[in-house]
Structure formats: C-alpha cells, structure tokens
Write an enzyme that holds these catalytic residues in place. Structure first.
Site, short mmCIF file in Angstrom:
data_model
loop_
_atom_site.label_atom_id
_atom_site.label_comp_id
_atom_site.label_asym_id
_atom_site.label_seq_id
_atom_site.Cartn_x
_atom_site.Cartn_y
_atom_site.Cartn_z
N ASP A 9 27.87 21.96 18.67
CA ASP A 9 28.32 21.79 17.29
C ASP A 9 27.33 22.44 16.33
O ASP A 9 27.71 23.12 15.37
CB ASP A 9 28.43 20.29 16.93
CG ASP A 9 29.84 19.73 17.13
OD1 ASP A 9 30.51 20.21 18.06
OD2 ASP A 9 30.24 18.83 16.38
N LYS A 56 15.26 16.90 28.52
CA LYS A 56 14.34 15.97 27.86
C LYS A 56 13.42 15.41 28.94
O LYS A 56 13.38 14.21 29.22
CB LYS A 56 15.17 14.87 27.16
CG LYS A 56 14.37 13.91 26.30
CD LYS A 56 13.87 14.51 25.00
CE LYS A 56 12.95 13.53 24.28
NZ LYS A 56 12.21 14.16 23.17
N ASP A 92 27.07 18.97 24.16
CA ASP A 92 28.03 18.57 23.13
C ASP A 92 27.39 18.70 21.75
O ASP A 92 27.95 19.29 20.84
CB ASP A 92 28.46 17.12 23.39
CG ASP A 92 29.39 16.60 22.30
OD1 ASP A 92 30.34 17.32 21.96
OD2 ASP A 92 29.15 15.49 21.79
N ASP A 125 15.10 18.31 21.71
CA ASP A 125 14.79 18.13 20.28
C ASP A 125 14.24 19.44 19.69
O ASP A 125 14.61 19.86 18.59
CB ASP A 125 13.87 16.93 20.03
CG ASP A 125 12.67 16.87 20.96
OD1 ASP A 125 12.61 17.65 21.93
OD2 ASP A 125 11.77 16.03 20.71
N TYR A 172 28.50 10.84 30.01
CA TYR A 172 29.93 10.73 29.72
C TYR A 172 30.68 10.04 30.85
O TYR A 172 31.74 9.46 30.63
CB TYR A 172 30.54 12.12 29.53
CG TYR A 172 30.42 12.71 28.15
CD1 TYR A 172 29.18 12.88 27.55
CD2 TYR A 172 31.55 13.12 27.45
CE1 TYR A 172 29.07 13.44 26.29
CE2 TYR A 172 31.46 13.68 26.20
CZ TYR A 172 30.22 13.84 25.63
OH TYR A 172 30.12 14.39 24.39
#
Ligand code: IPM
Ligand code: MG
Length: 361
Positions: free
Chosen positions: A252, A192, A248, A224, A142
């Site tokens: 959700d 990751k 982020d 994942d 970001y």
C-alpha cells in the site's frame, strides 16, 4: 486461443471496474483472434447475502477449474459486524489458499505522466520508482489461528498466530530470486529478525538460497526501516521479497508513492498457470455506483493475466500502451486528477474504460 476466465465482480466498486476490464479483454480477443469465455463467480459480501458464506465450495471449484481468475474487490461496511470467519475478506483468503497462489507480485512503477500525483518530492521521484514487491500470500499471521478468549479476570484476550515453515519460505524466496534474475538482479529480503523467530528463519533461508543465485545481490532490511526507505529513496529497490502481512502493508505504501493505489495491478500465482489477478485497492464503498472509480488497476491486472498466465505478450503490451496513450491524452479519473489542472480532462470509470478500449490497436 480459447480461455475460460472466472470473473469475480465482488462488492462496492468491484462490478464497475471489472466491467471495464471485460470490455478491454473483449477488444483484445476480437483484435487478436482469441475466444475468451467468462464464468461468473460470487465471492465476498454478495456471496454472504446470497448463500451465507463468502466463498461457497462450488464457487472455489469454478475458480480452480478456470484458466485464470479476474477479481474486482470485496468487502464493505455492511458486513463489518459478521463473525471473523464469515467476513467477505475471509472469502478472498480462502480463494487464495484454495488456488494455492502463494506468490503475490505487486509492481510499484511510476507512470511518467503521473509523476506530479506522487506525494514525494520531485527530486526523489526523478531518481525513478520501479520495483516489485513479491509478497508471500497464503501463510503467516493471516492463516494462523485467530481467537478471542476470556481470561479468568473477565478481561478478553485475542490471539493471532504467525507460523512459517522452511519450505513455505523457500518457495516464495525462489520466486524472489527468479524475479530479480529477470530484472536488475537486486533482491531485498524484508523481515523483523531483531524481534521475530519467523523472521530469523526467513533470513537464514534467504541466505541459503542466495548460494544458488550468485548473480543476485541479496540484501536484508528490517521492515520498519524498509517502510522508511520506500519514501526516502525508492530508487534503491529492484525486487523486495517479504512475508504476507509485511507485504500487505508495504505494498500500500509503495502504491501511494506512484500516485494512486487505483493504478496498481497484481498477480498471484502458485505452481500452475492458473492465477488470480486483482487490483490492490479495496472495494471503496464510499464511491461505489457513482462512476468515479479508476478502472486502470483492474485493466492492468487483466493485462498481467494475459502476460503471465496465457503467454500473450503482444496483447498485454497493447493494453499497457493503450493506458499510456490515454494518460498522454490528459484523461484522468478523480484519484489521479491534479488539483487546478486545466490541461487535464476528468472522466468517470466508464469513460476511462471506453477510452482505453478505443486505444487498443
Ligand atoms: C490486499 C488486501 C487484502 C489483504 C484484504 C482485503 C484481506 O488488503 O489484497 O492487500 O490484506 O491481503
Ligand atoms: Mg492490502
């Protein structure tokens, strides 16, 4: 206690939901003898329209000078065409960075009254959903360089840089461990590391910190796989700690399994008690101004502000209990209204806010 709260109503449904949260705060002030004053701050699309800048410096300064910030939501179709550095979301990112709030805490907890609103199978929900995502908020992709450049061939190429230093990882890692210590002492570090260097550094810092927290059971999970595990067996999680973009996305997903993103509050804190409190949903321009939005995520964010920044535990409990009572009474905004349910009463944003205010004791 006297507190000055910076209030960012923002765009879309922002003004509606923040209005309800302020009514709730005023009721708490009246009942518990506090004095809350509010400083209006423009940020996002509304600030672009007024000043040509999603977060003018003096607006950021008002937030930094406050005891804490309550934010609705920013963004909308209208500003989709503006350059990246002037987008409403950029105002939010600059606010987070300017306030130094590196730790974003997003609870994923199912309200028993809303278990049917979860898209997961009842037998998975029955095992319980109660975890927290601790998301790094002011680093990573970001905040790396973003650019779009033309190659010699004439083709365009876009670049977004992902950087994490050890100290940035360590400070959020500590919040993860400390949060786990206050809960069930299980911390899952999500990265990751099979692909990214930043994730390999992340993992090594987490394991170094683990030596200081022998009581916490640390596990590693690839992002994942984590996305899959959240829907397969959410009961396995207590605290998840992860970098900005993974947090982020996963937050959700985590909110959805609890029924509705409209219910989830968040807190963002740095090294001081001045925090940023906001629901995790967006500005929902499609329902803006229609009195349809669910104000509960914002109201619960205000409760988090009382709990974490102002140390007003009884007051925060009073708000959360009021929300629970209103849900018990069968009131639902559209997003949490089960289809064809005759025993529930559908209400708008204002009515939901009023019911919660009336139930604060
Ligand atoms: C969130 C939002 C923001 C983010 C957007 C609006 C920039 O999705 O708070 O999760 O990506 O952090
Ligand atoms: Mg998000």
């Amino acid at each position: 206690m006297k507190k000055n709260i910076a209030v960012i109503r923002g765009d879309g449904i922002g003004p509606e939901i923040v209005g309800q949260a302020l009514d709730v705060l005023n009721k708490v002030a009246e009942l518990y003898g506090h004095e809350f004053s509010y400083t209006d701050v423009d940020m996002g699309g509304v600030a672009i329209d007024k000043y040509g800048d999603p977060l003018p410096r003096e607006m950021l300064d008002k937030c930094i000078a406050s005891d804490s910030v309550l934010l609705g939501a920013v963004g909308g179709e209208k500003w989709n065409g503006v350059p990246g550095h002037l987008r409403p979301e950029k105002g939010l990112l600059r606010l987070r960075a300017g306030m130094g709030v590196y730790s974003n805490n997003r609870p994923a907890k199912i309200w028993p009254q809303l278990s049917e609103a979860s898209p997961l199978k009842p037998e998975i929900v029955a095992k319980g959903i109660d975890f927290i995502i601790v998301r790094e908020l002011i680093g990573g992709i970001y905040f790396g360089e973003h650019k779009t450049e033309a190659l010699e061939s004439g083709e365009k190429q876009a670049v977004d840089v992902l950087v994490y230093s050890e100290s940035e990882i360590e400070r959020i890692g500590r919040i993860g461990f400390e949060t786990a210590m206050k809960r069930n002492k299980k911390l899952c570090s999500v990265e990751k590391s099979n692909v990214l260097d930043s994730s390999r550094l992340w993992k090594s810092v987490m394991h170094r910190l683990a030596e200081e927290y022998p009581e916490v059971e640390l596990s590693d999970m690839l992002v994942d796989n984590c996305a899959m595990q959240i829907v397969k067996n959410p009961a396995q999680f207590d605290v998840i700690v992860t970098e900005n973009m993974f947090g982020d996305i996963l937050s959700d997903e985590a909110s959805m399994i609890t029924g509705s993103i409209g219910m989830i509050p968040s807190s963002s804190l740095g090294n001081t008690s001045c925090g940023l409190y906001e629901p995790i949903h967006g500005s929902a321009p499609d329902i803006a101004g229609k009195d349809l939005a669910n104000p509960i995520g914002t109201i619960l964010s205000a409760a988090m502000m009382l709990r974490y920044s102002f140390d007003m535990v009884a007051e925060a409990d009073a708000i959360e209990n009021a929300v629970s009572k209103v849900l018990d009474q069968g009131y639902r905004t559209a997003d949490i209204m089960p289809p064809e349910a005759v025993s529930f009463k559908k209400v708008g944003c204002k009515e939901m806010g009023r019911l919660i205010v009336d139930n604060i004791v």
